[in-house]
Design a protein around this motif. Structure first.
Motif, PDB file in Angstrom:
ATOM      1  N   VAL A   1       0.845  -1.191   0.000  1.00  0.00           N
ATOM      2  CA  VAL A   1       0.000   0.000   0.000  1.00  0.00           C
ATOM      3  C   VAL A   1       0.884   1.246   0.000  1.00  0.00           C
ATOM      4  O   VAL A   1       1.840   1.326   0.766  1.00  0.00           O
TER       5      VAL A   1
ATOM      6  N   LEU B   1      -9.364  -3.420   8.234  1.00  0.00           N
ATOM      7  CA  LEU B   1      -7.911  -3.336   8.137  1.00  0.00           C
ATOM      8  C   LEU B   1      -7.440  -2.240   7.197  1.00  0.00           C
ATOM      9  O   LEU B   1      -6.263  -2.099   6.969  1.00  0.00           O
ATOM     10  N   ASP B   2      -8.370  -1.469   6.635  1.00  0.00           N
ATOM     11  CA  ASP B   2      -7.897  -0.372   5.780  1.00  0.00           C
ATOM     12  C   ASP B   2      -7.634   0.846   6.667  1.00  0.00           C
ATOM     13  O   ASP B   2      -6.585   0.973   7.257  1.00  0.00           O
ATOM     14  N   ASP B   3      -8.630   1.730   6.758  1.00  0.00           N
ATOM     15  CA  ASP B   3      -8.421   2.831   7.684  1.00  0.00           C
ATOM     16  C   ASP B   3      -9.408   2.715   8.840  1.00  0.00           C
ATOM     17  O   ASP B   3      -9.802   3.687   9.445  1.00  0.00           O
TER      18      ASP B   3
ATOM     19  N   ILE C   1       1.016  10.024   4.816  1.00  0.00           N
ATOM     20  CA  ILE C   1       2.449  10.081   5.070  1.00  0.00           C
ATOM     21  C   ILE C   1       3.000   8.667   4.949  1.00  0.00           C
ATOM     22  O   ILE C   1       2.437   7.723   5.496  1.00  0.00           O
ATOM     23  N   THR C   2       4.099   8.543   4.217  1.00  0.00           N
ATOM     24  CA  THR C   2       4.745   7.236   4.127  1.00  0.00           C
ATOM     25  C   THR C   2       5.659   7.077   5.332  1.00  0.00           C
ATOM     26  O   THR C   2       6.536   7.911   5.544  1.00  0.00           O
ATOM     27  N   PRO C   3       5.440   6.074   6.149  1.00  0.00           N
ATOM     28  CA  PRO C   3       6.286   5.937   7.336  1.00  0.00           C
ATOM     29  C   PRO C   3       7.725   5.642   6.924  1.00  0.00           C
ATOM     30  O   PRO C   3       7.945   5.017   5.892  1.00  0.00           O
TER      31      PRO C   3
ATOM     32  N   ARG D   1      -2.298   8.973  12.632  1.00  0.00           N
ATOM     33  CA  ARG D   1      -2.582   7.574  12.971  1.00  0.00           C
ATOM     34  C   ARG D   1      -2.115   6.646  11.854  1.00  0.00           C
ATOM     35  O   ARG D   1      -2.158   6.985  10.676  1.00  0.00           O
TER      36      ARG D   1
ATOM     37  N   ILE E   1      -2.531   3.638   9.300  1.00  0.00           N
ATOM     38  CA  ILE E   1      -3.652   2.967   8.618  1.00  0.00           C
ATOM     39  C   ILE E   1      -3.084   1.862   7.733  1.00  0.00           C
ATOM     40  O   ILE E   1      -1.871   1.763   7.554  1.00  0.00           O
ATOM     41  N   TYR E   2      -3.947   1.054   7.166  1.00  0.00           N
ATOM     42  CA  TYR E   2      -3.518  -0.083   6.345  1.00  0.00           C
ATOM     43  C   TYR E   2      -2.415  -0.868   7.063  1.00  0.00           C
ATOM     44  O   TYR E   2      -1.322  -1.061   6.540  1.00  0.00           O
ATOM     45  N   GLU E   3      -2.717  -1.248   8.287  1.00  0.00           N
ATOM     46  CA  GLU E   3      -1.800  -2.066   9.083  1.00  0.00           C
ATOM     47  C   GLU E   3      -0.412  -1.450   9.207  1.00  0.00           C
ATOM     48  O   GLU E   3       0.595  -2.145   9.194  1.00  0.00           O
ATOM     49  N   GLY E   4      -0.375  -0.120   9.314  1.00  0.00           N
ATOM     50  CA  GLY E   4       0.900   0.550   9.531  1.00  0.00           C
ATOM     51  C   GLY E   4       1.692   0.780   8.252  1.00  0.00           C
ATOM     52  O   GLY E   4       2.815   1.267   8.291  1.00  0.00           O
TER      53      GLY E   4
ATOM     54  N   LEU F   1       0.870   2.887   6.002  1.00  0.00           N
ATOM     55  CA  LEU F   1       0.793   4.333   5.774  1.00  0.00           C
ATOM     56  C   LEU F   1       0.382   5.007   7.072  1.00  0.00           C
ATOM     57  O   LEU F   1      -0.203   4.370   7.948  1.00  0.00           O
ATOM     58  N   ASN F   2       0.696   6.305   7.155  1.00  0.00           N
ATOM     59  CA  ASN F   2       0.122   7.114   8.227  1.00  0.00           C
ATOM     60  C   ASN F   2      -0.775   8.155   7.579  1.00  0.00           C
ATOM     61  O   ASN F   2      -0.556   8.549   6.437  1.00  0.00           O
TER      62      ASN F   2
END
Ligand SMILES: Cc1cc2nc3c(=O)[nH]c(=O)nc-3n(C[C@H](O)[C@H](O)[C@H](O)COP(=O)(O)OP(=O)(O)OC[C@H]3O[C@@H](n4cnc5c(N)ncnc54)[C@H](O)[C@@H]3O)c2cc1C
Ligand SMILES: Nc1ncnc2c1ncn2[C@@H]1O[C@H](COP(=O)(O)O)[C@@H](O)[C@H]1O
Lengths: 256, 337
Positions: A17, A120-122, A222-224, B128, B130-133, B135-136
């Protein structure tokens, strides 16, 4: 008895994703029934088998979400309903709960409505409690076992502290967790039946409501930071030596 | 800004992340700790010590058992009369339900399981996963009061100042609930993997000690569970020495080795410990999504190709039945226990 199972469609958990032009993208990965909602369907089917009745799968989503409903049909649900409306593009959880409550009413109510624990999405793990509150029905959350008794429902809730046994009159809303048992695989007959099923699509005007207000809105994606780690394999002469080296390394990292 | 902080507890046993939540509220202005239940003196005292400006307490013997409907009515009645700008909860399975219902009563939305919350003028901007971490997202809530739940261990815990004290303000308790609590099958110890700073987890490999002979008269499945329980004893001993909690993979839970409350991963708990030691866990994606926020992962697995090593800082390729007890002994010595 009449049972409704609420399900959502989400990207498969193997999907990569990403954020793309401010939108969430999962590439070519398939959309699937939300894994938690398989337990909602499994729980509904177990109730039906133990008490006879019908199971209706209910989903809010785009036309493509019919595939998730077909999965529920293939597992053994008797019918499926999709709520779809262009006005629902910015739905937040309390909005979804209001639409689900309206759809449940239009179906003519139920004895039990089952939910998954979370999407499990948002998702946020709120919809079951919110739908129950809107309908004014009891919420039995995190159900790992259930039985119908004396016109009521008695369940074992799986909580951090162990199990809590609670009961309530019907109609009631249940959120179901994994302890209920593995969701059954769709049977060959089930898949054939599901592929031929016609799934009605209800709009908001069919439900007699307008789009609920949206309170929670997304700002940016935001991409972690990727936390690539290089694994150092600890070696040594026998378990004691390995363990001592490992303990020293862990202590040196000052995480304790 | 005026904030309510819901102090989450089970029969008076506090969820430690409540104090982290109180710390966040303090940084925005005044913080009122809200405690609902029965027999709450120790909690009230602690709330003052952790910095609450006031403690609002809704006490009634009928609230001894957590029943979400009554707790939500209590909270929303209180919020309607005192009009906080913000209601904060630590994220737990109880508070998700509680925040959800309170939001319906107050006609607002919930920002769930936040890892960041900052104030930008009058607007609160939340972050927060989302998508099981994978993405935020940042999210805002346009209605008042803003309702939010904060992920455990994502915010600093304020220091406890034992010299602080105060008098709690009694507020109205609502006790109506359509749910009857019939009883508990209580675990030996409450399991709170989300709050833990150290977690030692076991997977299917924990049952795989061929040198153990199960007591006579057990069938294969019983023997497997028995072996796994011996294995989890070793996991538990390491956790105890480190002051940590015991986690598990789904295979271990499905195998009947350990209760569901221990499960880490997609259909279990998302955890954020400083140290996560995975023993006999292969590292399936559904397990990994639960430990993305762990500061350091250590893996013990006899298969060098196990995917768990891809997310581990340190790894041992070997038999957990040899390594885990040796590690317990090594830490005992080093930590002076
Ligand atoms: C919808 C869905 C949701 C899921 N949710 C979760 C979830 O929340 N959490 C979760 O964990 N999984 C979840 N799973 C399951 C996941 O896909 C894996 O099946 C599961 O994590 C495997 O558990 P495991 O690693 O313990 O077992 P296995 O994959 O069987 O791995 C056991 C490991 O132990 C090692 N081993 C064996 N003996 C020893 C020994 N003596 N010493 C050292 N190592 C040894 C083996 O080499 C192996 O790597 C989910 C799956 C699905 C489809
Ligand atoms: N769009 C939807 N359609 C039907 N059911 C839903 C939908 N969204 C959420 N649910 C149900 O509510 C549960 C909790 O969702 P959430 O609060 O979004 O995490 C899910 O597991 C589903 O059972």
């Amino acid at each position: 008895m009449k049972i409704i199972a609420c399900i959502k469609q989400v990207p498969d958990s193997e999907a990569k994703v990403k954020a793309e032009n401010g939108q969430v993208s999962w590439g070519e990965s398939p959309l699937v029934i939300n894994p938690f909602d398989e337990y909602a369907v499994e729980g509904a089917l177990q109730l039906k088998e133990a008490n006879s009745g019908t199971v209706t799968a209910l989903c809010i989503g785009p036309e493509s979400a019919k595939e998730a409903l077909k999965h529920a049909l293939a597992m053994g649900a008797d019918e499926a309903i999709l709520v779809s409306d262009a006005a629902l593009h910015a739905l937040d959880t309390q909005g979804a709960a209001r639409v689900l409550a309206a759809a449940i009413n239009k179906i003519g109510g139920a004895d039990i409505v089952t939910f998954g624990r979370q999407t499990l999405d948002d998702g946020s793990g709120l919809a079951a409690a919110q739908t129950a509150r809107i309908l004014g029905w009891p919420l039995l959350g995190l159900v790992g076992h259930m039985e119908i008794k004396d016109g009521g429902v008695r369940v074992s809730r799986v909580i951090e502290e162990g199990r809590q046994i609670v009961s309530a009159k019907m109609p009631a809303v249940l959120s179901i967790v994994q302890s209920i048992g593995e969701p059954r695989y769709p049977s060959f007959m089930g898949i054939r039946k599901a592929s031929k099923a016609s799934i009605p699509v209800w709009s908001l005007s069919d439900l007699g409501i307008t789009a609920p207000a949206t309170f929670v809105t997304r700002g940016e994606l935001i991409t972690p930071p990727s936390h690539e780690v290089v694994c150092e394999i600890i070696q040594g002469d026998g378990p004691e030596q390995i363990a001592q080296t490992l303990a020293d390394k862990i202590l040196a990292e000052k995480v304790l | 800004m005026k904030t309510f902080v819901y102090i989450d507890h089970f029969k008076g046993e506090v969820q430690q992340a409540s104090w982290e939540t109180l710390g966040v509220a303090k940084s925005f202005g005044s913080a009122s700790a809200v405690i609902v239940g029965s027999g709450l003196e120790a909690l009230t005292k602690a709330a003052f010590e952790f910095g609450a400006d006031e403690v609002l307490i809704a006490e009634d013997p009928a609230l001894m058992d957590y029943r979400v409907e009554a707790f939500a009515s209590t909270l929303s009645t209180l919020a309607s009369s005192r009009m906080p700008d913000l209601i904060l909860f630590p994220t737990t399975s109880r508070t998700r339900e509680l925040a959800a219902m309170t939001a319906i009563d107050l006609n607002s939305g919930v920002l769930v399981d936040l890892t960041g919350l900052s104030r930008n003028g009058d607007t609160l901007v939340a972050t927060r996963p989302i998508y099981e971490g994978k993405l935020n997202e940042t999210v805002v809530c346009s209605a008042k009061p803003v309702i939010a739940t904060l992920r455990a261990r994502a915010f600093p815990r304020p220091a406890q100042d034992k010299s602080k004290s105060g008098t709690a303000t009694k507020v109205e308790a609502k006790t109506d609930s359509p749910v009857t609590v019939e009883g508990y099958e209580v675990a030996e110890q409450a399991v709170s993997v989300t709050d833990a700073s150290i977690i030692v987890s076991g997977g299917r490999g924990v049952s795989n000690n061929p040198s153990l002979t199960a007591p006579a008269g057990m069938d294969d499945k019983q023997a497997e569970i028995w072996r796994a329980q011996q294995g989890f004893k070793l996991i538990g001993e390491l956790a105890t020495v480190l002051g940590g909690a015991v986690g598990a993979s789904r295979a271990a839970v499905d195998g009947g080795y350990i209760p569901y409350a221990h499960q880490v991963g997609q259909t279990g708990k998302v955890v954020a410990p400083d140290l996560y030691i995975a023993c006999g866990i292969s590292g399936a994606i559904q397990h990994i999504v639960g430990i993305r926020s762990a500061k350091m992962v250590v893996a013990v697995n006899k298969d060098a190709e196990a995917p768990i090593f891809k997310v581990a800082r340190y790894g041992v390729i070997g038999d957990l039945f040899a390594i885990v007890p040796a590690l317990t002994a090594a830490f005992k010595k080093r930590l002076g226990k």
